[in-house]
Design an enzyme around this catalytic site. Structure first.
Site, PDB file in Angstrom:
ATOM      1  N   SER A 218       0.841  -1.189   0.000  1.00 29.99           N
ATOM      2  CA  SER A 218       0.000   0.000   0.000  1.00 29.99           C
ATOM      3  C   SER A 218       0.881   1.244   0.000  1.00 29.99           C
ATOM      4  O   SER A 218       1.700   1.406  -0.903  1.00 29.99           O
ATOM      5  CB  SER A 218      -0.974  -0.038   1.190  1.00 29.99           C
ATOM      6  OG  SER A 218      -1.982   0.927   1.046  1.00 29.99           O
ATOM      7  N   GLU A 336      -9.265  -5.637  -4.763  1.00 27.93           N
ATOM      8  CA  GLU A 336      -8.751  -4.536  -3.935  1.00 27.93           C
ATOM      9  C   GLU A 336      -9.858  -3.593  -3.459  1.00 27.93           C
ATOM     10  O   GLU A 336      -9.853  -3.131  -2.324  1.00 27.93           O
ATOM     11  CB  GLU A 336      -7.726  -3.721  -4.732  1.00 27.93           C
ATOM     12  CG  GLU A 336      -6.455  -4.444  -5.090  1.00 27.93           C
ATOM     13  CD  GLU A 336      -5.359  -4.275  -4.059  1.00 27.93           C
ATOM     14  OE1 GLU A 336      -5.614  -3.697  -2.979  1.00 27.93           O
ATOM     15  OE2 GLU A 336      -4.234  -4.729  -4.340  1.00 27.93           O
ATOM     16  N   HIS A 443      -7.924  -5.381  -0.482  1.00 24.91           N
ATOM     17  CA  HIS A 443      -6.684  -4.679  -0.153  1.00 24.91           C
ATOM     18  C   HIS A 443      -6.100  -5.229   1.151  1.00 24.91           C
ATOM     19  O   HIS A 443      -6.807  -5.358   2.148  1.00 24.91           O
ATOM     20  CB  HIS A 443      -7.001  -3.190  -0.005  1.00 24.91           C
ATOM     21  CG  HIS A 443      -5.806  -2.302   0.048  1.00 24.91           C
ATOM     22  ND1 HIS A 443      -4.879  -2.250  -0.962  1.00 24.91           N
ATOM     23  CD2 HIS A 443      -5.374  -1.412   0.996  1.00 24.91           C
ATOM     24  CE1 HIS A 443      -3.946  -1.365  -0.658  1.00 24.91           C
ATOM     25  NE2 HIS A 443      -4.213  -0.855   0.529  1.00 24.91           N
TER      26      HIS A 443
END
Length: 530
Positions: A218, A336, A443
């Site tokens: 990330s 995600e 995610h």
């Protein structure tokens, strides 16, 4: 919270956070025994005493730089001072200053500035005589939250026979504010100072400073993008891993834009004069700065392009061949966007309805692209509107940028590509464990298969444990210096082939190489919208 739909800006300026909070959990350190036989290591700054654990050894909270407070605020980090005696390294240091954050252990505002620490995890066999490869991990958190302690990689270190270092870096205004007369990019400079610490000290922990892999997820993956393009980190790592970090095609803000934004922030604290803004802000308390930061979001705190630390946009550096010429592993997750959809709607008790779907797409992507997305992601193809919105959001911010950046990266060296696609993935520790929502391979989901997020070992089925072992081999072989591979599994392909390795449990079809992700994620639409 995660970036809500109403705050989504053009993709190049959106910074994706690590995950969404919904439960309060306490970080659980690795089981350890200390006292007699506790490991001692002499660093360049002094002795540290760590712990032996069920997985190996760990040394926590070792300073790599002086506290960036007072006159050292908004300046490049300075090497840590030496100490006398033996420093206890059995507990984590301070988190860097941040407001309340959505993840476990970050429920309160943190005002500490003395936070520039590293944590070192070694397998049982590591010794000063050994020369094990090293992975340096940069944590996620939208550049506004999180800490090195959020990821406990001790099992990964043992399974892959590597030394793992995790690091803290300045966040929010402290790490990303750009003002006239300052260099900006203080978080980037912190990460580089941590790499210098590794170069100087890691051999004392059994690591090989010539075999360092820089990795992150990330915002941490975004940091790896920036470091690849930064001259300041050149030569301090031999490979890189980017996990869900290419949102916005790794782009930062140009210096003019960053300074304008920085001066607007300074004015909120009564420091409106450009020539004296930095000095004025140094006189403010950390709490005052954090309180002024409330209401800003991920897009407000990102790397500044233009200057010695980051001369050009990362993709420009990749394409021109001026970025670091090291092997890169780059990938994203197949679903995600689902966690972002949940955080924008369901988390607040207002699930997205069929009637509100078109407006949500327009709000997120603009009128033209929103209308095209409505046709590309029809509600008839999804169980509920939130899932359709999550598919569009994830494809725009993660899947398609990853494929585009793969091509840019290939201009300067080998690029190995993957997509984590285990739809049965256990929920990430900060997600609501009883939510009526299918998060799938959303995610941060892959972190459950590599580490212990927040020190919590996820509950896994036998098939999931098999995938854990396979991923440890893919990541571990790459850190050890080869192409990513796993016994009995397909090799992770190089970008030149146009293919990507999908990581899945056996029941879902197993690991397989595919060339169909560009179409599957509707990248024709999103590439034209860049």
């Amino acid at each position: 919270m995660i970036v809500p739909a109403r705050l989504v800006r053009p993709v190049r300026r959106v910074l994706a956070p690590l995950a969404v909070a919904a439960v309060v959990l306490s970080p659980l350190p690795a089981t350890a025994t200390s006292g007699v036989g506790a490991p001692l290591v002499r660093t360049a700054d002094g002795w540290v005493r760590g712990e032996r654990t069920a997985e190996g050894r760990q040394f926590l909270g070792i300073p790599y730089a002086q506290a960036p407070s007072g006159d050292l605020r908004w300046r490049a980090p300075r090497p840590s001072a030496r100490w006398h005696g033996v420093k206890d390294a059995t507990s984590y240091g301070n988190d860097c200053a941040q407001n309340t954050y959505w993840a476990p252990g970050h429920e309160k505002q943190q005002t500490a500035e003395d936070c520039l620490d590293v944590n070192v995890y070694t397998p049982p066999a590591a010794s000063r005589r050994g020369k094990l490869p090293v992975m340096v991990w940069i944590h996620g958190g939208a550049n506004i939250g999180g800490a090195a302690r959020d990821i406990v990689p001790d099992t990964f270190a043992r399974a892959t026979n590597t030394v793992v270092v995790s690091l803290n870096y300045r966040l929010g205004a402290a790490g990303f504010l750009t003002l006239p007369g300052t260099t900006g990019n203080f978080a980037l400079l912190d990460q580089q100072q941590a790499l210098r610490w590794v170069q100087t000290n890691i051999g004392r922990f059994g690591g090989d400073r010539h075999r360092v892999t820089l990795a992150g997820e990330s915002a941490g993956g975004g940091a790896v993008c920036a470091q690849l393009a930064s001259p300041g980190s050149r030569g301090m790592y031999r490979a890189a891993v980017i996990q869900s970090g290419t949102y916005g095609d790794c782009a930062g803000r140009n210096r003019e834009e960053a300074e304008k934004s920085g001066l607007a922030f300074a004015a909120k604290l009564g420091c409106a004069q450009p020539a004296s803004a930095a000095a004025c802000l140094r006189g403010k308390s950390t709490k005052e700065i954090l309180d002024a930061q409330k209401g800003t979001g991920a897009a407000d705190w990102t790397y500044t392009v233009g200057g010695a630390s980051l001369p050009q946009q990362p993709t420009e550096a990749f394409a021109s061949g001026e970025a670091a010429r090291v092997p890169v592993m780059n990938g994203a997750n197949s679903n995600e966007g689902l966690v972002f959809a949940y955080d924008s709607f369901d988390r607040w008790g207002t699930p997205l309805t069929a009637d509100g779907y078109a407006k949500a797409l327009t709000s997120a992507f603009g009128a033209k692209t929103g209308a095209e997305a409505l046709a590309t992601y029809p509600l008839s193809s999804y169980e509920r509107p939130g899932y359709a919105y999550g598919a569009a959001f994830g494809d725009r911010l993660f899947a398609c940028p990853a494929l585009r950046v793969d091509q840019s990266l290939a201009a300067r060296g080998p690029v190995y590509t993957y997509e984590f696609a285990d739809r049965t993935s256990p929920l990430f520790a900060s997600l609501p464990q009883n939510a009526d929502f299918d998060f799938g391979a959303t995610h941060a989901a892959e972190l459950n298969y590599l580490f212990k997020p927040y020190g919590i070992a996820p509950r896994l089925t036998a098939e999931q444990r098999a995938l854990v072992d396979q991923m440890a081999q893919y990541w571990g072989s790459f850190v050890h210096g080869s192409a990513p591979r796993s016994a009995g599994q397909p090799a992770m392909p190089r970008q030149e082939s146009g293919a990507v390795l999908r990581l899945r449990t056996t029941a879902a079809g197993g690991n397989a190489v595919t060339s169909g992700l560009h179409a599957a994620h509707h990248c024709g639409l999103w590439d034209s919208a860049v």
